[in-house]
Design a protein around this motif. Sequence first.
Motif, PDB file in Angstrom:
ATOM      1  N   PRO A 137       7.713   4.248  -3.554  1.00  0.00           N
ATOM      2  CA  PRO A 137       7.131   4.982  -2.183  1.00  0.00           C
ATOM      3  C   PRO A 137       5.649   5.044  -1.966  1.00  0.00           C
ATOM      4  N   GLU A 138       4.751   4.921  -3.089  1.00  0.00           N
ATOM      5  CA  GLU A 138       3.265   4.909  -2.906  1.00  0.00           C
ATOM      6  C   GLU A 138       2.925   3.353  -2.011  1.00  0.00           C
ATOM      7  N   VAL A 139       3.878   2.688  -2.651  1.00  0.00           N
ATOM      8  CA  VAL A 139       3.503   1.344  -2.095  1.00  0.00           C
ATOM      9  C   VAL A 139       3.945   1.003  -0.810  1.00  0.00           C
ATOM     10  N   VAL A 140       5.160   1.698  -0.253  1.00  0.00           N
ATOM     11  CA  VAL A 140       5.275   1.692   1.131  1.00  0.00           C
ATOM     12  C   VAL A 140       4.442   2.324   2.074  1.00  0.00           C
ATOM     13  N   ASN A 141       3.794   3.329   1.489  1.00  0.00           N
ATOM     14  CA  ASN A 141       2.875   4.050   2.294  1.00  0.00           C
ATOM     15  C   ASN A 141       1.481   3.111   2.654  1.00  0.00           C
ATOM     16  N   LYS A 142       1.234   2.546   1.452  1.00  0.00           N
ATOM     17  CA  LYS A 142      -0.014   1.594   1.685  1.00  0.00           C
ATOM     18  C   LYS A 142       0.507   0.228   2.570  1.00  0.00           C
ATOM     19  N   MET A 143       1.410   0.011   2.305  1.00  0.00           N
ATOM     20  CA  MET A 143       1.742  -1.383   3.227  1.00  0.00           C
ATOM     21  C   MET A 143       1.742  -0.905   4.600  1.00  0.00           C
TER      22      MET A 143
ATOM     23  N   GLY B  58      15.109  -8.558   4.721  1.00  0.00           N
ATOM     24  CA  GLY B  58      15.521  -7.820   3.322  1.00  0.00           C
ATOM     25  C   GLY B  58      15.129  -6.422   3.313  1.00  0.00           C
ATOM     26  N   CYS B  59      15.954  -5.634   4.034  1.00  0.00           N
ATOM     27  CA  CYS B  59      15.326  -4.205   4.071  1.00  0.00           C
ATOM     28  C   CYS B  59      16.055  -3.233   2.919  1.00  0.00           C
ATOM     29  N   GLY B  60      16.868  -3.862   2.153  1.00  0.00           N
ATOM     30  CA  GLY B  60      17.423  -3.099   0.904  1.00  0.00           C
ATOM     31  C   GLY B  60      17.861  -1.738   1.486  1.00  0.00           C
ATOM     32  N   ASP B  61      17.342  -0.825   0.937  1.00  0.00           N
ATOM     33  CA  ASP B  61      17.907   0.653   1.458  1.00  0.00           C
ATOM     34  C   ASP B  61      17.260   1.242   2.622  1.00  0.00           C
ATOM     35  N   GLY B  62      16.236   0.244   3.435  1.00  0.00           N
ATOM     36  CA  GLY B  62      15.640   0.864   4.617  1.00  0.00           C
ATOM     37  C   GLY B  62      14.531   1.599   4.552  1.00  0.00           C
ATOM     38  N   ARG B  63      14.067   1.841   2.990  1.00  0.00           N
ATOM     39  CA  ARG B  63      13.190   2.914   2.906  1.00  0.00           C
ATOM     40  C   ARG B  63      11.722   2.626   3.749  1.00  0.00           C
TER      41      ARG B  63
END
Length: 289
Positions: free
Chosen positions: A144-150, A166-171
């Motif tokens: 999650p921390e990386v998602v937020n920064k992206m 390649g969305c995986g679980d869509g997070r």
Amino acid sequence: MNRKFKLILIAAFVLIGVVAFLLVIRTPGEDASPQAEQKFLRVGPKEITIRNVTKDPVTYTLAPVGSNIKPIEKHLAVGAVERVPTTQTLVVAYQKNGREVSYSLYPGKPYSFRYDSSDQLDIWIGAHGREDAEDLAPFVPTPPEVVNKMLELAKADKDSVIYDIGCGDGRILVTAAKKYGSRGVGIDIDPVRIKESKANARESGVEKLVKFREEDATKTDISLATIVTLYLLSESNELLRPKLERELKPGTLIVTHNYIVPGWEDKEIDSATVMDKEGKSHSIFLYKR
Ligand SMILES: C[S@@+](CC[C@H](N)C(=O)[O-])C[C@H]1O[C@@H](n2cnc3c(N)ncnc32)[C@H](O)[C@@H]1O
């Protein structure tokens, strides 16, 4: 028997032979049997698939785990997929850096020969065992921390249309929709991931903002994106590069987790490093098309 009758008899035999041949022989592409369809499905529970995504042919051996049977030598051409029907765990062995290494392979799982970060041959768990689609990366979720920064680096907002390849679980898309009201399209080849993504969107109440499609991302139209997110291996980013250059509008932002887009050194406009909860460091790269 006169000569004319003999000729007619020979011609009839030849004709019967040709018809029988055409009925029996079918090209592999025309084979619509359930077994032929099976090869486009993900790996079955009683098989192991091994794909070669390196740029060289690979030689390896296979043997059932704990057996005295002489391992069978195998060769896998570049891009080829071997399907091994088995209910047993197998041991794969190959040369890495001048010495033999071996690993256990489990039935029901796809594997891929890839290069490691030092460009040495290695075998990894794969995303699928399909022969008609590239295996871009196994499922590993972005913390999650990386998602937020992206999303922060790419300046996601309510006008953004984000494609996660390649969305995986869509997070990534669910977070962007929840935090910024961004719209998103997630593409994944694995039906399990698409189900998880849709469930996550529903739980977060953002199913009107995000769509998830079970597709091969190399064949999906991504031209509507204003932001593209990628958490794929470098060789997959390299494989996708011509598609990104062809389909994305100038100004589209591409944000990658941990892996660069080889050949886009001049397009990199920002980067960041983020520590996850376990103290592991993650790199983020931002590119502008
Ligand atoms: C490392 S995961 C990234 C998941 C997600 N984007 C994230 O950052 O949390 C890579 C994903 O790519 C998917 N994938 C692999 N090959 C694919 C292909 N040809 N088309 C679409 N998805 C693919 C895998 O199923 C897997 O879910």
